[in-house]
Structures are given as structure tokens and as C-alpha cells.
Design a protein around this motif. Structure first.
Motif, PDB file in Angstrom:
ATOM      1  N   ARG A  63       0.795  -1.227   0.000  1.00 22.43           N
ATOM      2  CA  ARG A  63       0.000   0.000   0.000  1.00 22.43           C
ATOM      3  C   ARG A  63       0.830   1.282   0.000  1.00 22.43           C
ATOM      4  O   ARG A  63       0.515   2.229  -0.740  1.00 22.43           O
ATOM      5  N   PRO A  64       1.886   1.398   0.816  1.00 25.47           N
ATOM      6  CA  PRO A  64       2.667   2.637   0.775  1.00 25.47           C
ATOM      7  C   PRO A  64       3.265   2.915  -0.605  1.00 25.47           C
ATOM      8  O   PRO A  64       3.324   4.075  -1.047  1.00 25.47           O
ATOM      9  N   ARG A  65       3.681   1.884  -1.312  1.00 27.61           N
ATOM     10  CA  ARG A  65       4.235   2.079  -2.655  1.00 27.61           C
ATOM     11  C   ARG A  65       3.153   2.441  -3.664  1.00 27.61           C
ATOM     12  O   ARG A  65       3.379   3.253  -4.556  1.00 27.61           O
ATOM     13  N   GLU A  66       1.992   1.836  -3.524  1.00 27.80           N
ATOM     14  CA  GLU A  66       0.890   2.192  -4.417  1.00 27.80           C
ATOM     15  C   GLU A  66       0.472   3.644  -4.206  1.00 27.80           C
ATOM     16  O   GLU A  66       0.186   4.370  -5.166  1.00 27.80           O
ATOM     17  N   ARG A  67       0.469   4.076  -2.955  1.00 23.40           N
ATOM     18  CA  ARG A  67       0.036   5.438  -2.638  1.00 23.40           C
ATOM     19  C   ARG A  67       0.897   6.483  -3.318  1.00 23.40           C
ATOM     20  O   ARG A  67       0.396   7.512  -3.781  1.00 23.40           O
ATOM     21  N   VAL A  68       2.198   6.241  -3.412  1.00 24.31           N
ATOM     22  CA  VAL A  68       3.097   7.238  -4.010  1.00 24.31           C
ATOM     23  C   VAL A  68       3.348   6.976  -5.495  1.00 24.31           C
ATOM     24  O   VAL A  68       4.165   7.650  -6.113  1.00 24.31           O
TER      25      VAL A  68
END
Length: 221
Positions: A63-68
Motif C-alpha cells: 500500500r505505501p508504494r501504491e500510494r506514491v
């Protein structure tokens, strides 16, 4: 491999949640893990709780990578990453396959596969129930903030558009939260999850009705 599978998965997952926002952080993973095990206790079917717990800890590590914008689909990325992490720790391939199926099938996206195992269904249900009830309302609001941070623009207004002085806003209003919650609850697989979902939805309906009443508008538009 001597480390218990759930504890191993938690240890492997934690570094990937360091940059997570509240909607998809380690505490969300813990809530999903705890609720999925609770549902397993109530479903009356044999469940591999080690597989279920491991998948819950790992399901949102992307999720953190998808968010950015580093990746497009957190579920696909997490499936590959989790398999590599677990393989490096000597986890048997059959157990890795069971865990990664749960991870790959947990998303509500139309491109995601249907959960085929009871563990995958329980993970899906617990993840969706974390967006329902009192806690779910707060979490859904956090998801809006998370998406706003990703796009750099306000994703949704707080007030219903019909009660705002802003004319012609093309941004979705707070009734989006009602829609998001309902579509998740309509997708639940297991009986105990559906029963819990019904109870949580009753609270959410009361909340949205009160919210609309305070604004003086129709909350069901």
C-alpha cells in the motif's frame, strides 16, 4: 524454519508499513488478523489459522508504494514480494502458495481473483469489515485523506454538496463513504462476517442519517 509462521510474517511485514498512512498501516493489518481469526472461530469450518494470520500481516505491504505511485496494484506486488520473503525464510512452497492466494484475492478490484479457500474468504471478509461500523467510518475518512495525499488534490468534501455554497463541485461528497461501505459489505463470503456486517451497517446507517439531518439534506441522494 523454526519461527512460528504468523510471527515470522509479522516480522517480515513490519518494515513495509513504516511509511504507511493510518488507513493501511500495521494497526490495520493487526485488526484484520485478529478479526479474521475471530471469524475463523465462528465459521464452523476447518481453517489453517497460521496461513490466515500470515496472509493478514502481509496483505497490505504494498500500500505505501501504491500510494506514491511506485506500483499500480498493491495486491499483485505484495503477492510477489511475500512469496520471495517467505521463500528466503525456508517456508514450504505449498504454504507460500496458500498465503499468496489469500493476498492476491483480498482486493475488491474487479481484476482480483475470487478467493477460493476458506482462508482467503476470511481474509477478504475481515479486511472489508474493517471499513464498517464506527471504526470503519473513521478508517474510510482516512482512506479519503490517503487518496488526497496521493493525488495532491482534495478528493472529497466533508459536507454534502447540496448544503455547500460551492456550486457545481465535481468532487464526491461524504455520501461516498456510505457507498464504499455498502459495496464492501455486499461482497462478504462467510456467514459470521455477514452477520457482523449487518450489525455494523445498522450503526453506519444511523450515523449517515444523523449526518444528513445535521446538514439539513437528504443523505440518500
Amino acid at each position: 524454519m523454526t519461527e512460528e509462521l504468523s510471527s515470522l510474517a509479522r516480522r517480515l511485514a513490519m518494515p513495509y508499513y513504516e511509511d504507511a498512512l493510518p488507513a493501511h498501516d500495521e494497526f490495520h493489518a493487526k485488526r484484520v488478523r485478529n478479526l479474521s481469526v475471530r471469524l475463523a472461530d465462528e465459521c464452523g469450518t476447518a481453517v489453517d489459522r497460521a496461513i490466515l494470520s500470515a496472509a493478514a500481516w502481509l496483505h497490505d505491504i504494498g500500500r505505501p508504494r501504491e500510494r506514491v505511485g511506485e506500483i499500480d496494484h498493491h495486491d499483485k506486488w505484495a503477492t510477489t514480494k511475500a512469496a520471495a520473503l517467505l521463500d528466503a525464510e525456508g517456508v514450504a512452497s505449498a504454504r507460500i502458495d496458500a498465503i499468496t492466494h489469500c493476498i492476491r484475492a483480498h482486493s475488491i478490484r474487479s481484476s482480483s481473483p475470487e478467493p477460493e479457500t476458506i482462508e482467503a474468504k476470511l481474509l477478504f471478509d475481515a479486511d472489508k469489515l474493517d471499513a464498517a461500523g464506527a471504526r470503519g467510518i473513521v478508517r474510510l475518512a482516512c482512506i479519503i485523506g490517503e487518496r488526497s495525499g496521493r493525488t495532491g488534490e482534495q478528493y472529497a468534501v466533508i459536507d454534502d454538496a447540496t448544503a455547500s455554497d460551492t456550486i457545481g463541485s465535481d468532487r464526491p461528497d461524504v455520501t461516498l463513504l456510505r457507498k464504499w461501505a455498502r459495496e464492501r459489505l455486499d461482497r462478504l463470503y462467510t456467514l459470521p462476517a455477514k452477520q457482523l456486517g449487518t450489525a455494523r451497517w445498522e450503526f453506519m446507517e444511523a450515523f449517515f442519517d444523523r449526518f444528513a439531518d445535521e446538514l439539513g439534506v437528504d443523505g440518500n441522494r
